[in-house]
Design a protein around this motif. Sequence first.
Motif, PDB file in Angstrom:
ATOM      1  N   THR A 103      40.425  39.613  32.499  1.00 56.98           N
ATOM      2  CA  THR A 103      39.139  40.271  32.664  1.00 56.98           C
ATOM      3  C   THR A 103      39.148  41.369  31.523  1.00 56.98           C
ATOM      4  N   ASN A 104      37.751  41.793  31.164  1.00 56.93           N
ATOM      5  CA  ASN A 104      37.610  42.445  30.139  1.00 56.93           C
ATOM      6  C   ASN A 104      37.879  42.048  28.689  1.00 56.93           C
ATOM      7  N   SER A 105      38.185  40.893  28.429  1.00 52.70           N
ATOM      8  CA  SER A 105      38.414  40.488  27.200  1.00 52.70           C
ATOM      9  C   SER A 105      37.198  39.958  26.385  1.00 52.70           C
ATOM     10  N   GLY A 106      35.932  40.138  26.556  1.00 53.85           N
ATOM     11  CA  GLY A 106      34.715  39.863  25.974  1.00 53.85           C
ATOM     12  C   GLY A 106      34.381  38.249  26.108  1.00 53.85           C
ATOM     13  N   LYS A 107      34.965  37.656  27.031  1.00 52.47           N
ATOM     14  CA  LYS A 107      34.625  36.208  27.162  1.00 52.47           C
ATOM     15  C   LYS A 107      33.209  35.991  27.434  1.00 52.47           C
ATOM     16  N   THR A 108      32.664  36.694  28.274  1.00 50.80           N
ATOM     17  CA  THR A 108      31.168  36.482  28.420  1.00 50.80           C
ATOM     18  C   THR A 108      30.430  37.079  27.334  1.00 50.80           C
ATOM     19  N   TYR A 109      30.728  38.087  26.813  1.00 47.50           N
ATOM     20  CA  TYR A 109      29.903  38.755  25.801  1.00 47.50           C
ATOM     21  C   TYR A 109      30.045  37.691  24.783  1.00 47.50           C
ATOM     22  N   HIS A 110      30.808  36.672  24.384  1.00 47.46           N
ATOM     23  CA  HIS A 110      31.019  35.872  23.243  1.00 47.46           C
ATOM     24  C   HIS A 110      29.910  34.774  23.648  1.00 47.46           C
TER      25      HIS A 110
HETATM   26  N1  ADP Z   1      32.483  42.411  20.512  1.00 47.35           N
HETATM   27  C1  ADP Z   1      31.822  43.104  21.308  1.00 47.35           C
HETATM   28  N2  ADP Z   1      31.142  44.074  21.005  1.00 47.35           N
HETATM   29  C2  ADP Z   1      30.382  45.007  22.060  1.00 47.35           C
HETATM   30  N3  ADP Z   1      30.664  45.130  23.093  1.00 47.35           N
HETATM   31  C3  ADP Z   1      31.763  43.949  23.697  1.00 47.35           C
HETATM   32  C4  ADP Z   1      32.166  43.011  22.924  1.00 47.35           C
HETATM   33  N4  ADP Z   1      33.089  42.380  23.703  1.00 47.35           N
HETATM   34  C5  ADP Z   1      33.107  42.854  24.885  1.00 47.35           C
HETATM   35  N5  ADP Z   1      32.093  43.705  24.960  1.00 47.35           N
HETATM   36  C6  ADP Z   1      31.760  44.365  26.001  1.00 47.35           C
HETATM   37  O1  ADP Z   1      32.849  44.786  26.980  1.00 47.35           O
HETATM   38  C7  ADP Z   1      32.658  44.846  28.197  1.00 47.35           C
HETATM   39  C8  ADP Z   1      33.466  43.592  28.638  1.00 47.35           C
HETATM   40  O2  ADP Z   1      33.251  42.385  28.176  1.00 47.35           O
HETATM   41  P1  ADP Z   1      32.978  41.008  28.955  1.00 47.35           P
HETATM   42  O3  ADP Z   1      32.476  39.809  28.098  1.00 47.35           O
HETATM   43  O4  ADP Z   1      32.277  41.213  30.321  1.00 47.35           O
HETATM   44  O5  ADP Z   1      34.603  40.580  29.388  1.00 47.35           O
HETATM   45  P2  ADP Z   1      35.019  39.431  30.084  1.00 47.35           P
HETATM   46  O6  ADP Z   1      33.901  38.386  30.428  1.00 47.35           O
HETATM   47  O7  ADP Z   1      36.249  38.803  29.668  1.00 47.35           O
HETATM   48  O8  ADP Z   1      35.529  40.336  31.848  1.00 47.35           O
HETATM   49  C9  ADP Z   1      31.369  44.461  28.272  1.00 47.35           C
HETATM   50  O9  ADP Z   1      30.407  45.266  28.757  1.00 47.35           O
HETATM   51  C10 ADP Z   1      30.844  43.760  26.976  1.00 47.35           C
HETATM   52  O10 ADP Z   1      29.433  44.093  26.905  1.00 47.35           O
END
Ligand code: ADP
Length: 829
Positions: free
Chosen positions: A255-262
Amino acid sequence: MPKDRQIRGVRRALRGARRGRSTSAIPMCPSPSKRSSTYRPISGLKQHILEADLRPAIQRVYGATLHANSRAARFTAGGSCHVSGWLHKHPRARNVSSSSSPPKAPDTSLFVPVSLKTDFSMDGSVGAELTQPLSKEELLKVLNRFYKRKEMQKLAADHGLDARLFHQAFISFRKHVLEGSALPADLHIILSDICCGAGHIDDIYPYFMRHSKQIFPMLDCMEDLRKISDLRVPANWYPEARAIQRKVIFHAGPTNSGKTYHAIQRLLAAKSGVYCGPLKLLAHEIFEKTNNAGVPCDLVTGEERTFMDLEGRASGHVACTIEMCSVNTPYEVAVIDEIQMIRDLSRGWAWTRALMGLCAEEIHVCGEAAAIDFIRELMYTTGEEVEVHTYTRLTPFSILDQAVESLDNLREGDCIVCFSKNDIYSISRQIEIRGLECAVIYGSLPPTTKLSQAKKFNDPDDPCKIMVATDAIGMGLNLSIKRIIFNSLVKPNVNEKGEKHMETISTSQALQIAGRAGRFSSKFKEGEVTTMHRDDLPVLKEILSQAVEPIETAGLHPTAEQIEMFAYHLPDATLSNLVDIFVSLSQVDGLYFVCNIDDFKFLADMIQHIPLNLRSRYVFCTAPINKKQTFVCTSFLKFARQFSRDEPLTFDWVCRHVSWPLAHPKNIKDLVHLEAVHDVLDLYLWLSYRFMDMFPDTALIREIQRELDDIIQQGVQNITRLIRATDTSLTSPVRTQSSRSGQLSGNSGAADGRYLTNSRGPRGQRDLGEMTDSSLANRLVRDGLLTPDLLRQLQREFSKDPKEDSTNQQVLDTEHHNNNNKGKKRRKK
Ligand SMILES: Nc1ncnc2c1ncn2[C@@H]1O[C@H](COP(=O)(O)OP(=O)(O)O)[C@@H](O)[C@H]1O
Ligand SMILES: [Mg+2]
């Protein structure tokens, strides 16, 4: 025709039947293939509509051959697939399609006999005229002899009548023979012959079997039913997806590793795309983010459709809840979030369907690394490769060496996680007593209320610095949490059989929640995790130190078409019975399981008596409602009844039903009711997208739902006041169980009063507090037992001697200690 020639004709035909020849004298049920002309179709569904609807499904189920283009994969049995002209078989591939495996024996306890009329008046009394009237006494003897014949039992078993069915069929057959006003002529003659020693007892068999097939029509179409419920190669169900070679990219990490973001970055760059999330909240978030990034994106959830185009044309992008994704629309990119939910016992089928069926050139899958191998394995069955991108947490989190132990030690950015609403109430009340403000989030709150509570907590200028939440925070909300505090580690769970029990949370669940500590781009760059109670800390450490169990199976669910085909064969079965038989006959290979259909069956049973056509009935039963909410269930029933009368469910009708306008809540009971009303309006909106003519007032309902949202939001903002009001208004002890107590509210133990109702709810807690001063109460607390009489006695003591909250904490500690030991024992088991 002379009488004796007629009798000889019948006898000749019977001898033929005994030797296994077909005979025109015994009209057996038509074979399934002939049924369309002779068989009664599903009530209310026109035959031609049914057949038209079923064609694709029939093709899917019966014909595994796909109309594939040059790039398509062609499937063969045994875990191998033929892709673009080359055959490969993955060494680890499990038995993907086992057409050679023996057919599954049906669970015959699910075969409900069809009741037949006892009157055989078609032949009148021809049999009696041709021979002589039969003595019931003689008949009974003959029939009982037939029943006891081992050879007959064996023959019947070979034709699908196991001992249970044989017995049931015999009882029914005997009743028909003895109680029918006039037997069919052929049967009358045969019985007459046997009674006077001229016939053999075994001559009854064909008639018995004919009767058996009438009351158990499934006996005649078992092969068809097996084919329909064969769920062994789900990859074959989506010819459009199989016609393109999709690229699967797995974004793996905690969780909170930026998976969904990417994954979303890729979605934004594509010409068209779909985001499929597990919650409305997440679909909303991506809908907003995508539009804010200048990419027009629509929103589709069960209850909501928002099109950016003013004329309602679909945009290139759509954010939806996973159940709602279209498997017929082509996209460039699809994102499937939280893929580990593919193993979810109730909703897993939606992830399986999206993964197998989405027509996108690129499928971006986000989730736990524990799902990588499994997704690879599933993709071998479609002949698609998986590219894995691995991520690490953007903000680290550590497990503390100290439990919080007292609410006096709370700090800014703390989130206390509970697994019961009563714990939420109790803790938020105690926080208020300490002069602190807290935000509250639990599953049954409307999404907007959850968002407003999250906003309040995240706002650095708001005095609210603490959050009390259930595991509803595990997904879909951005929260600025510094420290996650587990108030307990046991949670009510539902197993494969639909049974509820308390379970220590899994590593996956613990990580999902703990992962909320520390948030990228917030002031809490490093997260912390601990427990409220000292004894829980080593348990939490142990849970978090374990590897997440790899995912091994994916959910499947019967489709409306499959159930319709079952109903076509078994027109007298109830919907609930149909799905039961479906599940009992269904064959899945080792990669899959059939999702729990208890909620579906619960709703099906509830509206069985209401006359609805099968398709509507099926749709009603897939409505996502919480069966624990009585008001929602009664509303569901009323909606179905009104619908069946063909009377549109108007705004006024709904307002009358929910007593709108509603007042602000005065206590927790009011708040819970408002939450239920919110769900009823959600149910209306959900149905309105499936039956537009019958649920016409979507806009007006949405408007009052928004107003209700505000009322609930204000209620939750003042939740501690509501808890206080509830506390003083209660006159009898709260009969609920805390999640820490290891028992569910309303379970047999609690219901019959055998157990102490050691609620952590405000009232329950005060009861316990006051019990500490009584020797009787102390003993009961120690023993963990309390009868209703003793409880009343305690109440009398309690009214004489009220105590303060500090005592409560001591008792909670005692209770916690006891429960914790119980919890440990459970874990050891
Ligand atoms: N490269 C990035 N640049 C800016 N914000 C990011 C980046 N990666 C993740 N975030 C932010 O960090 C938070 C967690 O990322 P998220 O993709 O939701 O994590 P996961 O899906 O792994 O739980 C979100 O608010 C997301 O927008
Ligand atoms: Mg995510």
